[in-house]
Motif scaffolding. Sequence first.
Motif, PDB file in Angstrom:
ATOM      1  N   ASP A  47      -7.084  -5.650  10.496  1.00 43.92           N
ATOM      2  CA  ASP A  47      -8.183  -4.934   9.836  1.00 43.92           C
ATOM      3  C   ASP A  47      -7.718  -4.269   8.540  1.00 43.92           C
ATOM      4  O   ASP A  47      -8.492  -4.135   7.568  1.00 43.92           O
ATOM      5  CB  ASP A  47      -8.742  -3.867  10.772  1.00 43.92           C
ATOM      6  N   ALA A  48      -6.460  -3.867   8.517  1.00 43.65           N
ATOM      7  CA  ALA A  48      -5.918  -3.193   7.333  1.00 43.65           C
ATOM      8  C   ALA A  48      -5.983  -4.100   6.103  1.00 43.65           C
ATOM      9  O   ALA A  48      -6.299  -3.662   4.991  1.00 43.65           O
ATOM     10  CB  ALA A  48      -4.501  -2.758   7.588  1.00 43.65           C
ATOM     11  N   LEU A  49      -5.661  -5.384   6.310  1.00 45.15           N
ATOM     12  CA  LEU A  49      -5.706  -6.329   5.183  1.00 45.15           C
ATOM     13  C   LEU A  49      -7.132  -6.462   4.636  1.00 45.15           C
ATOM     14  O   LEU A  49      -7.349  -6.513   3.414  1.00 45.15           O
ATOM     15  CB  LEU A  49      -5.180  -7.695   5.626  1.00 45.15           C
ATOM     16  N   VAL A  50      -8.105  -6.511   5.561  1.00 44.83           N
ATOM     17  CA  VAL A  50      -9.512  -6.637   5.135  1.00 44.83           C
ATOM     18  C   VAL A  50      -9.953  -5.383   4.394  1.00 44.83           C
ATOM     19  O   VAL A  50     -10.584  -5.431   3.326  1.00 44.83           O
ATOM     20  CB  VAL A  50     -10.409  -6.907   6.355  1.00 44.83           C
ATOM     21  N   LEU A  51      -9.614  -4.215   4.966  1.00 47.67           N
ATOM     22  CA  LEU A  51     -10.016  -2.947   4.347  1.00 47.67           C
ATOM     23  C   LEU A  51      -9.342  -2.744   2.980  1.00 47.67           C
ATOM     24  O   LEU A  51      -9.946  -2.189   2.052  1.00 47.67           O
ATOM     25  CB  LEU A  51      -9.665  -1.789   5.287  1.00 47.67           C
ATOM     26  N   LYS A  53      -8.455  -5.078   0.842  1.00 49.87           N
ATOM     27  CA  LYS A  53      -9.151  -5.904  -0.152  1.00 49.87           C
ATOM     28  C   LYS A  53     -10.506  -5.309  -0.528  1.00 49.87           C
ATOM     29  O   LYS A  53     -10.947  -5.392  -1.664  1.00 49.87           O
ATOM     30  CB  LYS A  53      -9.352  -7.318   0.389  1.00 49.87           C
ATOM     31  N   GLN A  54     -11.143  -4.694   0.485  1.00 53.45           N
ATOM     32  CA  GLN A  54     -12.491  -4.167   0.276  1.00 53.45           C
ATOM     33  C   GLN A  54     -12.467  -2.890  -0.562  1.00 53.45           C
ATOM     34  O   GLN A  54     -13.291  -2.725  -1.468  1.00 53.45           O
ATOM     35  CB  GLN A  54     -13.146  -3.897   1.640  1.00 53.45           C
ATOM     36  N   HIS A  55     -11.552  -1.954  -0.304  1.00 51.08           N
ATOM     37  CA  HIS A  55     -11.568  -0.627  -0.933  1.00 51.08           C
ATOM     38  C   HIS A  55     -10.532  -0.438  -2.042  1.00 51.08           C
ATOM     39  O   HIS A  55     -10.618   0.554  -2.785  1.00 51.08           O
ATOM     40  CB  HIS A  55     -11.363   0.453   0.146  1.00 51.08           C
ATOM     41  N   LEU A  56      -9.577  -1.345  -2.155  1.00 55.25           N
ATOM     42  CA  LEU A  56      -8.536  -1.253  -3.187  1.00 55.25           C
ATOM     43  C   LEU A  56      -7.995   0.173  -3.278  1.00 55.25           C
ATOM     44  O   LEU A  56      -8.159   0.868  -4.284  1.00 55.25           O
ATOM     45  CB  LEU A  56      -9.086  -1.699  -4.562  1.00 55.25           C
ATOM     46  N   PRO A  57      -7.336   0.649  -2.238  1.00 47.90           N
ATOM     47  CA  PRO A  57      -6.871   2.044  -2.173  1.00 47.90           C
ATOM     48  C   PRO A  57      -5.811   2.345  -3.226  1.00 47.90           C
ATOM     49  O   PRO A  57      -5.047   1.466  -3.636  1.00 47.90           O
ATOM     50  CB  PRO A  57      -6.301   2.154  -0.766  1.00 47.90           C
ATOM     51  N   ASP A  58      -5.784   3.598  -3.649  1.00 51.92           N
ATOM     52  CA  ASP A  58      -4.754   4.033  -4.593  1.00 51.92           C
ATOM     53  C   ASP A  58      -3.412   4.211  -3.877  1.00 51.92           C
ATOM     54  O   ASP A  58      -2.365   3.888  -4.438  1.00 51.92           O
ATOM     55  CB  ASP A  58      -5.165   5.366  -5.231  1.00 51.92           C
ATOM     56  N   VAL A  59      -3.495   4.763  -2.665  1.00 56.07           N
ATOM     57  CA  VAL A  59      -2.267   5.002  -1.879  1.00 56.07           C
ATOM     58  C   VAL A  59      -2.467   4.392  -0.484  1.00 56.07           C
ATOM     59  O   VAL A  59      -3.529   4.563   0.125  1.00 56.07           O
ATOM     60  CB  VAL A  59      -1.961   6.509  -1.747  1.00 56.07           C
ATOM     61  N   SER A  70       5.304  -5.170  11.979  1.00 50.21           N
ATOM     62  CA  SER A  70       5.947  -3.964  11.460  1.00 50.21           C
ATOM     63  C   SER A  70       5.313  -3.566  10.126  1.00 50.21           C
ATOM     64  O   SER A  70       4.631  -4.362   9.454  1.00 50.21           O
ATOM     65  CB  SER A  70       7.437  -4.215  11.249  1.00 50.21           C
ATOM     66  N   GLY A  71       5.568  -2.342   9.743  1.00 45.25           N
ATOM     67  CA  GLY A  71       5.047  -1.866   8.463  1.00 45.25           C
ATOM     68  C   GLY A  71       5.606  -2.645   7.291  1.00 45.25           C
ATOM     69  O   GLY A  71       4.924  -2.858   6.264  1.00 45.25           O
ATOM     70  N   PHE A  72       6.879  -3.096   7.441  1.00 45.91           N
ATOM     71  CA  PHE A  72       7.476  -3.872   6.354  1.00 45.91           C
ATOM     72  C   PHE A  72       6.739  -5.189   6.163  1.00 45.91           C
ATOM     73  O   PHE A  72       6.463  -5.615   5.022  1.00 45.91           O
ATOM     74  CB  PHE A  72       8.955  -4.123   6.632  1.00 45.91           C
ATOM     75  N   GLU A  73       6.451  -5.874   7.258  1.00 46.38           N
ATOM     76  CA  GLU A  73       5.767  -7.159   7.166  1.00 46.38           C
ATOM     77  C   GLU A  73       4.362  -6.994   6.591  1.00 46.38           C
ATOM     78  O   GLU A  73       3.890  -7.791   5.773  1.00 46.38           O
ATOM     79  CB  GLU A  73       5.702  -7.808   8.553  1.00 46.38           C
ATOM     80  N   LEU A  74       3.670  -5.919   7.024  1.00 43.94           N
ATOM     81  CA  LEU A  74       2.319  -5.673   6.505  1.00 43.94           C
ATOM     82  C   LEU A  74       2.370  -5.341   5.016  1.00 43.94           C
ATOM     83  O   LEU A  74       1.505  -5.762   4.228  1.00 43.94           O
ATOM     84  CB  LEU A  74       1.665  -4.520   7.281  1.00 43.94           C
ATOM     85  N   CYS A  75       3.418  -4.628   4.621  1.00 41.86           N
ATOM     86  CA  CYS A  75       3.574  -4.283   3.192  1.00 41.86           C
ATOM     87  C   CYS A  75       3.735  -5.550   2.360  1.00 41.86           C
ATOM     88  O   CYS A  75       3.127  -5.694   1.285  1.00 41.86           O
ATOM     89  CB  CYS A  75       4.769  -3.361   3.013  1.00 41.86           C
ATOM     90  N   ARG A  76       4.579  -6.478   2.880  1.00 44.13           N
ATOM     91  CA  ARG A  76       4.779  -7.730   2.154  1.00 44.13           C
ATOM     92  C   ARG A  76       3.470  -8.500   2.033  1.00 44.13           C
ATOM     93  O   ARG A  76       3.169  -9.091   0.979  1.00 44.13           O
ATOM     94  CB  ARG A  76       5.837  -8.582   2.849  1.00 44.13           C
ATOM     95  N   ALA A  77       2.683  -8.499   3.126  1.00 47.65           N
ATOM     96  CA  ALA A  77       1.411  -9.217   3.099  1.00 47.65           C
ATOM     97  C   ALA A  77       0.464  -8.614   2.066  1.00 47.65           C
ATOM     98  O   ALA A  77      -0.245  -9.322   1.333  1.00 47.65           O
ATOM     99  CB  ALA A  77       0.772  -9.197   4.491  1.00 47.65           C
ATOM    100  N   MET A  78       0.428  -7.301   2.006  1.00 51.62           N
ATOM    101  CA  MET A  78      -0.463  -6.643   1.045  1.00 51.62           C
ATOM    102  C   MET A  78       0.000  -6.845  -0.402  1.00 51.62           C
ATOM    103  O   MET A  78      -0.817  -6.948  -1.333  1.00 51.62           O
ATOM    104  CB  MET A  78      -0.549  -5.147   1.357  1.00 51.62           C
ATOM    105  N   GLN A  79       1.313  -6.905  -0.581  1.00 50.89           N
ATOM    106  CA  GLN A  79       1.825  -7.098  -1.936  1.00 50.89           C
ATOM    107  C   GLN A  79       1.485  -8.487  -2.489  1.00 50.89           C
ATOM    108  O   GLN A  79       1.520  -8.701  -3.703  1.00 50.89           O
ATOM    109  CB  GLN A  79       3.330  -6.867  -1.972  1.00 50.89           C
ATOM    110  N   ASN A  80       1.145  -9.381  -1.599  1.00 51.95           N
ATOM    111  CA  ASN A  80       0.739 -10.723  -2.044  1.00 51.95           C
ATOM    112  C   ASN A  80      -0.726 -10.776  -2.493  1.00 51.95           C
ATOM    113  O   ASN A  80      -1.189 -11.807  -2.980  1.00 51.95           O
ATOM    114  CB  ASN A  80       0.973 -11.748  -0.932  1.00 51.95           C
ATOM    115  N   ILE A  81      -1.414  -9.664  -2.264  1.00 58.39           N
ATOM    116  CA  ILE A  81      -2.820  -9.594  -2.700  1.00 58.39           C
ATOM    117  C   ILE A  81      -2.837  -9.049  -4.136  1.00 58.39           C
ATOM    118  O   ILE A  81      -2.453  -7.891  -4.377  1.00 58.39           O
ATOM    119  CB  ILE A  81      -3.639  -8.677  -1.771  1.00 58.39           C
ATOM    120  N   PRO A  82      -3.240  -9.856  -5.124  1.00 60.58           N
ATOM    121  CA  PRO A  82      -3.167  -9.423  -6.546  1.00 60.58           C
ATOM    122  C   PRO A  82      -3.931  -8.140  -6.824  1.00 60.58           C
ATOM    123  O   PRO A  82      -3.503  -7.319  -7.639  1.00 60.58           O
ATOM    124  CB  PRO A  82      -3.782 -10.608  -7.303  1.00 60.58           C
TER     125      PRO A  82
END
Length: 708
Positions: A47-51, A53-59, A70-82
Amino acid sequence: MATEQFRELVLQKGTVLAIDDQKSDLLVIESALSDMYQVITTTSPEDALVLAKQHLPDVILLDIDMPKISGFELCRAMQNIPELSFSSFIFITSHNNASIETEALELGAADFIGKPIHLDICRLRVQSQMLIKQQARSLHKAYTLLHSEKNHLNTILRSIGDAVIATDNNECVTFINTVAQRLTGYSEKESLGRPIAEVMNLRDASNHEPMRNPLSIALEQKRAVAMALNAELMGNDGTCYRVEDTACPIFDMEGKHIIGGVIVFQDVTASVAMSTQMTHLTHHDQLTGLPNRVLLHDRMLQAISLSQNTDIMVAALLIDIDNFKYVNDAKGHHLGDTIIKHVASRLEGVGDAYTTVSRIGGDEFVILLSRCKSYSYVNQIASSVISTINTPFQLDDQEHRLTVSVGVSVFPDDAQTPEQLMRHADTAMYKVKNDGKNGVSFYANELSENLEERVSIEQLLHQRLEENAMIVHFQPKFSLKDNRITGMEALVRMEGHNGELMSPFTFVPIAEECGLIKSLGKAVLEESCRQAKKWLASGTPVKVAVNIGASQFNEFGFAQTVKETLAEYGLPAQWLELEITESALIQNITSAKKAIYSLQQLGVSVALDDFGTGYSSLSYLKSFNFDVLKIDRSFIIDIETDKQALSIVKAIFDLSNSLHLEVVCEGIETQSQMQALKEMGCEYGQGYYFAYPKPAEAHNELLLELIK
């Protein structure tokens, strides 16, 4: 940064996305931040990945230890989102392990929040990231605006009509627009980094000496500098341009230190050429290209100034083409202009390097001799002018012959200023005109006196004509057979300033020169018709002869003017005779024939006056149908002593009888002359032997006795 600015940035709503498998931790985060930011929480990495993309959070707050991912893996996934490239990541961890922190930092972690989560620490660390984000946005916005403004200014500088070159403080080119590239002949690539003195090859247009670039002076003196008016830019391709410019130094933000300079210049080659042309037109005659009156006056001033206190003379030769008006009127202005140019060309061949040939208007030229050492040289030039102009020339397959009248004035002998030179040369020239034209006359004081008298007579003529105060005297014409009056000749007189009557030989030539002859002739014609009508009404009818000038006779509609004058005074045409000289006929023979025919159709008789003085009188007798022929007094004077004169008069009588012309002999002054003419068969005569010209009323008694 000041507290006020900090609060302003903090109060701007940001978005925080928190991901943690522990809901309790999410509640703490939400409690710490919800009053300041929009807080979005989730325990599901998916759900975090969807949210995100939807809200483009600052932090984005990420728990490192989560069961599924893990948080590291999720971070890598999010960093792939331009779209999340500007988001900051803060890791939440209960570990105090350097290797974990290292891995987090390598992933781009901005900060850490330890567990258990402390509210104030959480708030402050997120606030710090938000502040960084706000500053980044402001900086990005300022950079965008600056970049846009730079592009805008760059576009303006490259599209304006003026050339622009900027340099650093070492005078090396840092910018050059398209116009400057064209004028200098250097491309942008070739210009950048070169010294401006090399790119802008400036020199003095008058002597082609190298010229220092104004930008160098501007940087040296720390002020705006304008280029010299005579600057010339030599392009790299060899093309020369006249340029004008302004150069200024460029200061830093504080205005203390020079960081470069800019020069703005423009091509004024066309403007300079136009200015040069306008100056030429102002000082030169458009038809011939010769100096005009303005430039002549300037050169006269220079010549007189240079000749002061030396033995050098300055001479002005005023040249007027004789009878040019007749050529212009008869042949047209196009041929007239061609003749003027031809004369100008011939005059340019006269004189030396110090000679100025000028056209001052119409058919008048002036030759200025700036360095004369003798009158013989001046006379030589004047004679050369006469012979040069007298030489026949061909135009439009026709031969033309010209004569000129030349008046000469010399500094310092008879003139001290350009105005006096011109005035005295004009006076001398008019003497040549009066003496028969085609000659040279040097100014003398008596000529000036004559000119003053001429001006006085001209002014008096204007006054008398305006006052209708011209005086007409009448001289009777007699029958030599029975001594009866057969006619009257009207002779004009003018009262002078002193009350004495002036001879027509004094003022008629002046009237012809100043254009008053038509007005004078009209006044005499009207007075003659008025008096002829008066004599007719009083029972002593007599034909009145009126002398008609050449310009009056050749005026369009002259016959109609005569008709209207006769009607105005109620005079039958049979009591009017018009006397015409050969000069009135030579201007246009065809028109003259028509005019004479029209006058005779009215019933007016036409006489050829002063017969025998012209060069083609016999041809006129053949061409024109005259009623009367008047033999000039020059033949009558000598008939008593000169057998040749007597023979000529006899021949004229015989010719006139064959042509059925009435003959009148003028200038009979003695009885013996009258008797000789009477024996020859002359019927009519006039002269002092019979009667002097007198006012009309002085003849009334004689008319009653001797009227035919």
